[in-house]
Design a protein around this motif. Structure first.
Motif, PDB file in Angstrom:
ATOM      1  N   PHE A 430      12.715  -7.311   9.401  1.00 19.53           N
ATOM      2  CA  PHE A 430      11.223  -8.179   9.430  1.00 19.53           C
ATOM      3  C   PHE A 430      11.317  -9.305  10.319  1.00 19.53           C
ATOM      4  CE2 PHE A 430      13.007  -8.967   5.058  1.00 19.53           C
ATOM      5  CZ  PHE A 430      13.157 -10.379   5.199  1.00 19.53           C
ATOM      6  N   ILE A 431      12.654  -9.646  10.881  1.00 20.68           N
ATOM      7  CA  ILE A 431      12.779 -10.860  11.857  1.00 20.68           C
ATOM      8  C   ILE A 431      12.021 -10.244  13.029  1.00 20.68           C
ATOM      9  CG2 ILE A 431      14.995 -10.094  12.509  1.00 20.68           C
ATOM     10  CD1 ILE A 431      15.637 -13.296  12.420  1.00 20.68           C
ATOM     11  N   LYS A 432      10.826 -10.179  13.088  1.00 23.34           N
ATOM     12  CA  LYS A 432       9.873  -9.779  14.295  1.00 23.34           C
ATOM     13  C   LYS A 432       8.711 -10.622  14.433  1.00 23.34           C
ATOM     14  CE  LYS A 432      12.711  -6.289  14.718  1.00 23.34           C
ATOM     15  NZ  LYS A 432      13.708  -6.371  16.081  1.00 23.34           N
ATOM     16  N   LYS A 433       8.212 -10.636  15.600  1.00 22.58           N
ATOM     17  CA  LYS A 433       6.754 -11.272  15.790  1.00 22.58           C
ATOM     18  C   LYS A 433       5.670 -10.739  14.705  1.00 22.58           C
ATOM     19  CE  LYS A 433       7.433 -11.567  20.737  1.00 22.58           C
ATOM     20  NZ  LYS A 433       6.779 -11.241  21.959  1.00 22.58           N
ATOM     21  N   ASP A 434       4.816 -11.509  14.278  1.00 19.98           N
ATOM     22  CA  ASP A 434       3.790 -11.422  13.379  1.00 19.98           C
ATOM     23  C   ASP A 434       2.956 -10.099  14.026  1.00 19.98           C
ATOM     24  OD1 ASP A 434       4.790 -13.451  11.820  1.00 19.98           O
ATOM     25  OD2 ASP A 434       3.320 -14.860  12.388  1.00 19.98           O
ATOM     26  N   GLU A 435       2.525 -10.240  15.098  1.00 20.26           N
ATOM     27  CA  GLU A 435       1.750  -9.154  15.803  1.00 20.26           C
ATOM     28  C   GLU A 435       2.442  -7.660  15.678  1.00 20.26           C
ATOM     29  OE1 GLU A 435       2.967 -11.409  19.695  1.00 20.26           O
ATOM     30  OE2 GLU A 435       2.760 -12.080  17.646  1.00 20.26           O
ATOM     31  N   ASN A 436       3.677  -7.736  15.621  1.00 20.41           N
ATOM     32  CA  ASN A 436       4.502  -6.590  15.617  1.00 20.41           C
ATOM     33  C   ASN A 436       4.627  -6.179  14.249  1.00 20.41           C
ATOM     34  OD1 ASN A 436       4.918  -6.024  18.477  1.00 20.41           O
ATOM     35  ND2 ASN A 436       6.744  -7.204  18.414  1.00 20.41           N
ATOM     36  N   LEU A 437       4.685  -6.719  13.340  1.00 24.36           N
ATOM     37  CA  LEU A 437       4.645  -6.514  11.833  1.00 24.36           C
ATOM     38  C   LEU A 437       3.157  -6.128  11.508  1.00 24.36           C
ATOM     39  CD1 LEU A 437       6.717  -9.308  10.212  1.00 24.36           C
ATOM     40  CD2 LEU A 437       7.609  -6.914  10.911  1.00 24.36           C
ATOM     41  N   LYS A 438       2.190  -6.731  12.213  1.00 24.08           N
ATOM     42  CA  LYS A 438       0.996  -6.399  12.030  1.00 24.08           C
ATOM     43  C   LYS A 438       0.661  -4.791  12.534  1.00 24.08           C
ATOM     44  CE  LYS A 438      -3.635  -6.904  10.711  1.00 24.08           C
ATOM     45  NZ  LYS A 438      -4.143  -5.563  10.969  1.00 24.08           N
ATOM     46  N   LYS A 439       1.097  -4.689  13.742  1.00 23.53           N
ATOM     47  CA  LYS A 439       0.942  -3.273  14.556  1.00 23.53           C
ATOM     48  C   LYS A 439       1.742  -2.292  13.493  1.00 23.53           C
ATOM     49  CE  LYS A 439       1.895  -3.047  18.726  1.00 23.53           C
ATOM     50  NZ  LYS A 439       2.583  -3.023  19.934  1.00 23.53           N
ATOM     51  N   THR A 440       3.035  -2.523  12.710  1.00 19.10           N
ATOM     52  CA  THR A 440       3.435  -1.702  11.893  1.00 19.10           C
ATOM     53  C   THR A 440       2.398  -1.306  10.777  1.00 19.10           C
ATOM     54  OG1 THR A 440       5.574  -2.792  12.456  1.00 19.10           O
ATOM     55  CG2 THR A 440       5.662  -1.269  10.402  1.00 19.10           C
ATOM     56  N   GLU A 441       1.931  -2.283  10.235  1.00 15.66           N
ATOM     57  CA  GLU A 441       1.096  -2.155   9.192  1.00 15.66           C
ATOM     58  C   GLU A 441       0.077  -1.137   9.594  1.00 15.66           C
ATOM     59  OE1 GLU A 441      -1.775  -4.739   6.139  1.00 15.66           O
ATOM     60  OE2 GLU A 441      -1.843  -5.365   8.294  1.00 15.66           O
ATOM     61  N   ASP A 442      -0.680  -1.402  10.625  1.00 17.42           N
ATOM     62  CA  ASP A 442      -1.840  -0.612  11.101  1.00 17.42           C
ATOM     63  C   ASP A 442      -1.495   0.707  11.386  1.00 17.42           C
ATOM     64  OD1 ASP A 442      -3.427  -3.074  11.276  1.00 17.42           O
ATOM     65  OD2 ASP A 442      -3.182  -3.191  13.240  1.00 17.42           O
ATOM     66  N   ILE A 443      -0.303   1.111  12.127  1.00 12.29           N
ATOM     67  CA  ILE A 443       0.301   2.293  12.147  1.00 12.29           C
ATOM     68  C   ILE A 443       0.255   3.062  10.936  1.00 12.29           C
ATOM     69  CG2 ILE A 443       2.093   3.834  13.168  1.00 12.29           C
ATOM     70  CD1 ILE A 443       2.254   1.772  15.403  1.00 12.29           C
ATOM     71  N   LEU A 444       1.087   2.467  10.035  1.00 10.70           N
ATOM     72  CA  LEU A 444       1.408   3.040   8.765  1.00 10.70           C
ATOM     73  C   LEU A 444       0.123   3.276   7.715  1.00 10.70           C
ATOM     74  CD1 LEU A 444       4.722   1.262   7.571  1.00 10.70           C
ATOM     75  CD2 LEU A 444       4.348   3.654   8.757  1.00 10.70           C
ATOM     76  N   LEU A 445      -0.988   2.581   7.687  1.00  8.09           N
ATOM     77  CA  LEU A 445      -2.027   2.511   7.119  1.00  8.09           C
ATOM     78  C   LEU A 445      -2.627   3.669   7.648  1.00  8.09           C
ATOM     79  CD1 LEU A 445      -2.956  -0.933   6.059  1.00  8.09           C
ATOM     80  CD2 LEU A 445      -2.093   0.982   4.500  1.00  8.09           C
ATOM     81  N   ALA A 446      -2.932   3.855   9.021  1.00 12.44           N
ATOM     82  CA  ALA A 446      -3.770   5.127   9.668  1.00 12.44           C
ATOM     83  C   ALA A 446      -2.777   6.359   9.250  1.00 12.44           C
ATOM     84  CB  ALA A 446      -3.620   4.564  11.257  1.00 12.44           C
ATOM     85  N   TRP A 447      -1.431   6.169   9.416  1.00  8.15           N
ATOM     86  CA  TRP A 447      -0.771   7.597   9.127  1.00  8.15           C
ATOM     87  C   TRP A 447      -1.211   7.980   7.557  1.00  8.15           C
ATOM     88  CZ3 TRP A 447       4.065   7.477   5.944  1.00  8.15           C
ATOM     89  CH2 TRP A 447       4.388   8.746   6.111  1.00  8.15           C
ATOM     90  N   LYS A 448      -1.091   6.972   6.566  1.00  6.04           N
ATOM     91  CA  LYS A 448      -1.322   7.359   5.365  1.00  6.04           C
ATOM     92  C   LYS A 448      -2.737   7.931   5.099  1.00  6.04           C
ATOM     93  CE  LYS A 448      -1.945   5.409   0.899  1.00  6.04           C
ATOM     94  NZ  LYS A 448      -2.252   4.044   0.006  1.00  6.04           N
ATOM     95  N   ASN A 449      -3.680   7.426   5.886  1.00  8.31           N
ATOM     96  CA  ASN A 449      -5.014   7.884   5.690  1.00  8.31           C
ATOM     97  C   ASN A 449      -5.327   9.106   6.852  1.00  8.31           C
ATOM     98  OD1 ASN A 449      -5.669   5.985   3.802  1.00  8.31           O
ATOM     99  ND2 ASN A 449      -5.886   4.439   5.385  1.00  8.31           N
ATOM    100  N   GLY A 450      -4.337   9.704   7.411  1.00  7.67           N
ATOM    101  CA  GLY A 450      -4.501  10.809   8.055  1.00  7.67           C
ATOM    102  C   GLY A 450      -5.444  10.338   9.609  1.00  7.67           C
ATOM    103  N   LYS A 451      -5.254   9.243   9.949  1.00  6.60           N
ATOM    104  CA  LYS A 451      -5.814   8.938  11.257  1.00  6.60           C
ATOM    105  C   LYS A 451      -5.017   8.852  12.526  1.00  6.60           C
ATOM    106  CE  LYS A 451      -9.286   6.338   8.588  1.00  6.60           C
ATOM    107  NZ  LYS A 451      -9.952   4.860   8.237  1.00  6.60           N
ATOM    108  N   ASN A 452      -3.919   9.228  12.329  1.00  3.95           N
ATOM    109  CA  ASN A 452      -3.083   9.311  13.619  1.00  3.95           C
ATOM    110  C   ASN A 452      -2.266  10.661  13.684  1.00  3.95           C
ATOM    111  OD1 ASN A 452      -1.209   8.887  11.784  1.00  3.95           O
ATOM    112  ND2 ASN A 452       0.017   7.358  12.928  1.00  3.95           N
TER     113      ASN A 452
END
Length: 452
Positions: A430-452
């Protein structure tokens, strides 16, 4: 004479035939003359080589595998490096002292003399190495004879085991195990069994490797835990190699305790640090070891017969970095303080979104890695599409290829007999830019909800 000559000729032919036969047997029994030497056999694979290649091939949207920042290092050290190479002193681009650039060993000695409460001799109690990696290598090569036993706490940084084996040593393993499997889990919940630890020490024990703050769990060993280990080390007259590369990344209220500061421990402890971790410049590959001169002598012998000396301008820049931060010790703007403050919200954000996705993260007390149990998501991952032996390898590879998020399989940090302990987990950085951590959140939540 002719008869004798014939007898000698027949004898020579027979001897050559025997030699040829023996040569064939030798070739068949040992393989190709240019095969990997036996001491390296089994150490030819690396999770880092494999996963860097995986990322290059599949280009995941976010790579949280390797532990390095994707943002700028402090301007002070970057400018120091530029100025060092352009300095009016031409010798700053030439060889420097083999055991450490004079300005750097003096800076290291000054900082750590304050940290451990004793005066370090810069010339005999500090060694500069090609990264902490070489400091570990020199420590283990320099202090291991065939048959010596070393205790390794699992999970462990993966180079510990092969370095010991290549030196002819015998690793003995003990695993940290979580005392909680649900709810909010802290790295402090990962503990070793004290009776098991005690049973591993014997007359054959050369030493124990400690990593605090710990990679990958993030555990900051407590005073009680370190005292227990120290007492065993003193009882059995063993060494301690203390890998403290994440020493400045400790989150309040926890505190980093250097085992060398415990009673009668300095004389048996080699402490290892890293400029890459200290100043967020992992590509610079400068590390160090400090400890008593009689212990460092062995490291110096290994160092002078392999690496010999490290990059002069980079050492100059690291020295300047230490000098500048030393002036600010204890102040909020000191990088040794501000880095942990900067990482804390990143840590908490990652723990939050991993929990929301359905994983069970271990919240680290230190370092910049987070281990998370992914087993609740097993029904969403097609593990049978991957051919690896261990489930965490299957999970991380499938996620890289199909979801676009790369982590590291923690079973790589366990001995062969204990790899099953890491199979349900994944390690993220997690020593990454905030926008890349936010991108990770978006990708994983979309995957969880079957949207990717």
């Amino acid at each position: 004479m002719l008869v004798a000559r014939n007898i000698l000729t027949k004898t020579a032919v027979r001897a050559q035939s025997i030699n040829n036969s023996l040569g064939s047997v030798y070739t068949m029994s040992t393989g190709n003359k240019f095969d990997l030497p036996e001491r390296f056999v089994g150490n030819d694979k690396s999770v880092w080589v494999e996963y860097i290649a995986l990322a290059a091939k599949y280009k995941p949207a976010v790579n949280l595998g390797q532990g390095f920042p994707d943002f700028y290092a402090p301007q002070t050290v970057r400018e120091a490096l530029a100025n060092s190479t352009l300095n009016e002193n031409p010798l700053l681009n030439q060889y420097t002292r083999g055991f450490g650039h004079p300005r750097l060993v003096n800076a290291i000695a000054k900082v750590y003399s304050k940290m451990i409460g004793r005066d370090l001799d810069a010339n005999s109690e500090v060694l500069v190495t090609a990264g902490a990696y070489e400091a570990l290598y020199a420590s283990l090569q320099g202090h291991t004879s065939p048959g010596d036993e070393w205790i390794i706490i699992e999970p462990f940084f993966d180079c510990y085991e092969p370095m010991i084996r290549m030196a002819g040593g015998i690793p003995k393993f003990i695993a940290l195990k979580p005392t909680k499997t649900s709810g909010k889990i802290s790295s402090s919940d990962w503990v070793f069994d004290r009776k098991e630890m005690e049973s591993l020490f014997s007359k054959k024990t050369k030493g124990i490797i400690i990593n605090t703050p710990h990679n990958p769990v993030g555990k900051v060993f407590s005073l009680d835990e370190l005292t227990f280990i120290a007492d065993l080390a003193k009882k059995w007259n063993t060494l301690v190699v203390s890998d403290e590369v994440y020493e400045w990344m400790v989150y309040k209220p926890y505190k980093h305790i250097r085992i060398a500061t415990l009673p009668d421990m300095y004389q048996r402890t080699i402490t290892i640090g890293s400029a890459g971790k200290t100043f967020s410049v992992t590509g610079w590959k400068i590390g160090w070891a400090y400890g008593p001169a009689n212990l460092l002598k062995n490291l110096q012998v290994v160092h002078q017969n392999s690496v010999y000396t490290c990059s002069t301008p980079i050492q100059e820049a690291v020295a300047i970095g230490f000098e500048e931060e030393y002036k600010k010790l204890g102040q909020p703007d000191c990088y040794f303080t501000s880095l942990a403050e900067e990482l804390l919200p990143k840590r908490d954000f990652m723990a939050k979104f991993l929990s929301e996705v359905g994983m069970s993260p271990t919240v680290p007390e230190g370092g910049y890695f987070m281990v998370a149990n992914w087993s609740a998501l097993a029904n969403k991952v097609k593990l049978d599409e991957e051919t690896d032996t261990y489930r965490d390898y299957k999970f991380t590879k499938w996620m890289t290829k199909n979801v676009g998020v790369q982590g590291i399989p923690p079973s790589a940090f366990y001995s062969e007999e204990h790899k099953h302990l890491g199979e349900d987990n994944v390690r993220f950085c997690f020593i990454k830019k905030d926008e890349n951590l936010k991108k990770t959140e978006d990708i994983l939540l979309a995957w969880k909800n079957g949207k990717n």
